[in-house]
Write a protein that holds these residues in place. Structure first.
Motif, PDB file in Angstrom:
ATOM      1  N   THR A 213      48.874 112.540  -4.373  1.00 45.12           N
ATOM      2  CA  THR A 213      49.005 110.827  -4.131  1.00 45.12           C
ATOM      3  C   THR A 213      48.011 109.889  -4.811  1.00 45.12           C
ATOM      4  OG1 THR A 213      49.756 111.438  -1.873  1.00 45.12           O
ATOM      5  CG2 THR A 213      49.715 109.402  -2.001  1.00 45.12           C
ATOM      6  N   ASP A 214      47.247 109.410  -4.525  1.00 44.99           N
ATOM      7  CA  ASP A 214      45.963 109.235  -5.904  1.00 44.99           C
ATOM      8  C   ASP A 214      46.333 108.728  -6.754  1.00 44.99           C
ATOM      9  OD1 ASP A 214      43.808 107.160  -5.497  1.00 44.99           O
ATOM     10  OD2 ASP A 214      43.173 109.221  -6.896  1.00 44.99           O
ATOM     11  N   TYR A 215      46.938 109.854  -7.629  1.00 43.08           N
ATOM     12  CA  TYR A 215      46.946 109.336  -8.532  1.00 43.08           C
ATOM     13  C   TYR A 215      48.242 108.483  -9.279  1.00 43.08           C
ATOM     14  CZ  TYR A 215      48.292 109.576 -14.100  1.00 43.08           C
ATOM     15  OH  TYR A 215      48.603 109.242 -14.862  1.00 43.08           O
ATOM     16  N   THR A 216      49.526 108.734  -8.307  1.00 46.07           N
ATOM     17  CA  THR A 216      50.613 108.259  -8.542  1.00 46.07           C
ATOM     18  C   THR A 216      51.147 106.755  -8.124  1.00 46.07           C
ATOM     19  OG1 THR A 216      51.206 110.922  -8.511  1.00 46.07           O
ATOM     20  CG2 THR A 216      53.586 108.835  -7.896  1.00 46.07           C
ATOM     21  N   GLY A 217      49.990 106.955  -7.146  1.00 50.53           N
ATOM     22  CA  GLY A 217      50.126 105.555  -6.363  1.00 50.53           C
ATOM     23  C   GLY A 217      49.534 104.217  -7.073  1.00 50.53           C
ATOM     24  N   ARG A 218      48.339 104.569  -7.601  1.00 50.74           N
ATOM     25  CA  ARG A 218      47.611 104.030  -8.411  1.00 50.74           C
ATOM     26  C   ARG A 218      48.061 103.460 -10.156  1.00 50.74           C
ATOM     27  NH1 ARG A 218      42.202 103.173  -7.353  1.00 50.74           N
ATOM     28  NH2 ARG A 218      41.667 104.954  -5.791  1.00 50.74           N
ATOM     29  N   SER A 219      49.182 104.654 -10.505  1.00 53.71           N
ATOM     30  CA  SER A 219      50.053 104.437 -11.680  1.00 53.71           C
ATOM     31  C   SER A 219      51.220 103.247 -11.418  1.00 53.71           C
ATOM     32  CB  SER A 219      50.432 106.005 -12.332  1.00 53.71           C
ATOM     33  OG  SER A 219      51.602 106.148 -12.697  1.00 53.71           O
ATOM     34  N   MET A 220      52.032 103.952 -10.039  1.00 49.79           N
ATOM     35  CA  MET A 220      52.742 103.041  -9.969  1.00 49.79           C
ATOM     36  C   MET A 220      52.544 101.746  -9.477  1.00 49.79           C
ATOM     37  SD  MET A 220      55.003 103.611  -6.116  1.00 49.79           S
ATOM     38  CE  MET A 220      54.049 102.829  -5.094  1.00 49.79           C
ATOM     39  N   PHE A 221      50.810 101.064  -9.173  1.00 47.06           N
ATOM     40  CA  PHE A 221      51.075 100.089  -8.768  1.00 47.06           C
ATOM     41  C   PHE A 221      50.426  98.797 -10.108  1.00 47.06           C
ATOM     42  CE2 PHE A 221      51.044 100.643  -4.312  1.00 47.06           C
ATOM     43  CZ  PHE A 221      50.150  99.465  -3.816  1.00 47.06           C
TER      44      PHE A 221
ATOM     45  N   LEU B  21      53.573  97.887 -11.963  1.00 50.12           N
ATOM     46  CA  LEU B  21      54.507  96.668 -10.957  1.00 50.12           C
ATOM     47  C   LEU B  21      53.002  95.565 -11.931  1.00 50.12           C
ATOM     48  CD1 LEU B  21      55.130  98.129  -7.621  1.00 50.12           C
ATOM     49  CD2 LEU B  21      56.630  97.513  -9.390  1.00 50.12           C
ATOM     50  N   GLY B  22      52.047  95.878 -11.889  1.00 46.82           N
ATOM     51  CA  GLY B  22      51.125  95.109 -12.649  1.00 46.82           C
ATOM     52  C   GLY B  22      50.584  94.588 -11.269  1.00 46.82           C
ATOM     53  N   LEU B  23      49.980  95.599 -10.483  1.00 54.73           N
ATOM     54  CA  LEU B  23      49.554  95.045  -9.565  1.00 54.73           C
ATOM     55  C   LEU B  23      47.664  95.948  -9.949  1.00 54.73           C
ATOM     56  CD1 LEU B  23      50.915  95.689  -6.698  1.00 54.73           C
ATOM     57  CD2 LEU B  23      50.520  93.231  -6.806  1.00 54.73           C
ATOM     58  N   ARG B  24      46.704  95.533 -10.151  1.00 53.20           N
ATOM     59  CA  ARG B  24      45.876  95.639 -10.722  1.00 53.20           C
ATOM     60  C   ARG B  24      44.409  96.203  -9.476  1.00 53.20           C
ATOM     61  NH1 ARG B  24      42.860  92.030 -13.908  1.00 53.20           N
ATOM     62  NH2 ARG B  24      43.743  90.389 -13.262  1.00 53.20           N
ATOM     63  N   GLY B  25      44.030  97.325  -9.843  1.00 55.40           N
ATOM     64  CA  GLY B  25      43.115  96.908  -8.328  1.00 55.40           C
ATOM     65  C   GLY B  25      41.385  97.421  -9.173  1.00 55.40           C
ATOM     66  N   ASP B  26      41.433  97.355  -7.564  1.00 58.83           N
ATOM     67  CA  ASP B  26      39.088  96.481  -7.795  1.00 58.83           C
ATOM     68  C   ASP B  26      39.087  97.654  -7.172  1.00 58.83           C
ATOM     69  OD1 ASP B  26      36.658  95.350  -8.891  1.00 58.83           O
ATOM     70  OD2 ASP B  26      37.126  93.285  -6.875  1.00 58.83           O
ATOM     71  N   GLN B  27      37.647  98.571  -7.628  1.00 58.20           N
ATOM     72  CA  GLN B  27      37.319  99.383  -6.478  1.00 58.20           C
ATOM     73  C   GLN B  27      36.079  98.815  -5.807  1.00 58.20           C
ATOM     74  OE1 GLN B  27      38.682 103.334  -6.702  1.00 58.20           O
ATOM     75  NE2 GLN B  27      39.486 103.513  -8.705  1.00 58.20           N
ATOM     76  N   ASP B  28      35.480  98.401  -6.591  1.00 58.29           N
ATOM     77  CA  ASP B  28      34.473  98.122  -6.665  1.00 58.29           C
ATOM     78  C   ASP B  28      34.317  97.760  -4.715  1.00 58.29           C
ATOM     79  OD1 ASP B  28      33.619  97.619  -8.955  1.00 58.29           O
ATOM     80  OD2 ASP B  28      33.300  95.920  -9.186  1.00 58.29           O
TER      81      ASP B  28
END
Length: 197
Positions: free
Chosen positions: A169-177, A180-187
Motif C-alpha cells: 500500500t505504501d509503494y502503490t499509494g506513493r506511485s499513484m500520487f 497524478l502529479g502530487l509530490r510528497g515531502d517527507q521531512d
C-alpha cells in the motif's frame, strides 16, 4: 588387576590418557551408536529442509498472511511438503526479501512492487533472480478521508498515511500520487506518511 588405560591420538594434538576404568571394547558400541545417531539426525534435517517452502507473507490479519496460512493448512502433507509462513511487512518489502533474504523461497507481491525493484539503482537483473509464478487476485486500494475531501487532488497540501513503510500500500499509494502529479515531502513526517502538494 587394574584395567589397561589407553591413549587416543589426533594429528596436532598430544596423546591423552584415559583412566576412567572403561575398556576400549566397552566404548566402541557407544561410538558406533553416536555416529549412527548423528547420521540419522543429518538425514532428518536434510529431508525436512528439502521439503519445506518458506513463504514471506504480510502483517498479522492481512490478506497475504491469511493466504499463506491457508496454503500451509491445505498443502501440508506431512513429510513430503511443508509450507512455512513468515510474517512480513507487505508487498513492497517482500519483493526485496524474496530477492535478498536468506531462507525465503517465495512470497506475495503486487505487480507494481516488482517495478519498484527495477527502478532501484542498487538492484540489477531483477527478472533473472525473481520468477513470476501466478496471478492470485486483484488487489484494491481504498482512499479514506474526511467528508470535505471529494477528489483525490483535494489531498494536496495534506498529510497522508500510506500504511506501514515497505508495504505494498505504501509503494502503490506513493506511485499513484506521483502519477497524478502530487509530490510528497517527507521531512519531519513519521514513516509511512508524507505531506503532499
Amino acid at each position: 588387576m587394574a584395567n589397561i588405560s589407553y591413549a587416543q591420538w589426533a594429528p596436532g594434538r598430544a596423546a591423552t590418557r584415559h583412566d576412567s576404568g572403561a575398556s576400549p571394547r566397552a566404548e566402541k558400541p557407544q561410538s558406533v551408536r553416536a555416529h549412527r545417531d548423528a547420521a540419522t539426525e543429518t538425514v532428518l534435517a536434510e529431508r525436512m529442509n528439502a521439503n519445506t517452502v518458506s513463504v514471506i507473507s504480510g502483517t498479522p490479519g492481512g490478506t497475504y498472511f491469511r493466504m499463506a496460512s491457508d496454503m500451509a493448512f491445505v498443502l501440508d502433507d506431512g513429510e513430503n511438503l511443508r509450507v512455512l509462513p513468515i510474517l512480513g511487512k507487505g508487498a513492497g518489502q517482500n519483493a526485496y526479501d524474496i530477492r535478498f533474504l536468506k531462507g525465503v523461497d517465495l512470497g506475495f507481491v503486487r505487480t507494481d512492487t516488482l517495478q519498484q525493484l527495477r527502478e532501484d539503482n542498487r538492484v540489477s537483473n531483477v527478472e533473472r533472480h525473481i520468477t513470476y509464478v501466478a496471478r492470485l487476485f486483484n488487489d484494491e486500494l481504498h482512499i479514506i478521508a474526511p467528508r470535505e475531501i471529494t477528489n483525490i487532488r483535494d489531498l494536496a497540501g495534506k498529510k497522508v498515511s500510506f500504511d506501514v513503510k515497505g508495504s505494498g500500500t505504501d509503494y502503490t499509494g506513493r506511485s499513484m500520487f506521483k502519477g497524478l502529479g502530487l509530490r510528497g515531502d517527507q521531512d519531519d513526517c513519521r514513516p509511512g506518511a508524507g505531506r503532499y502538494r
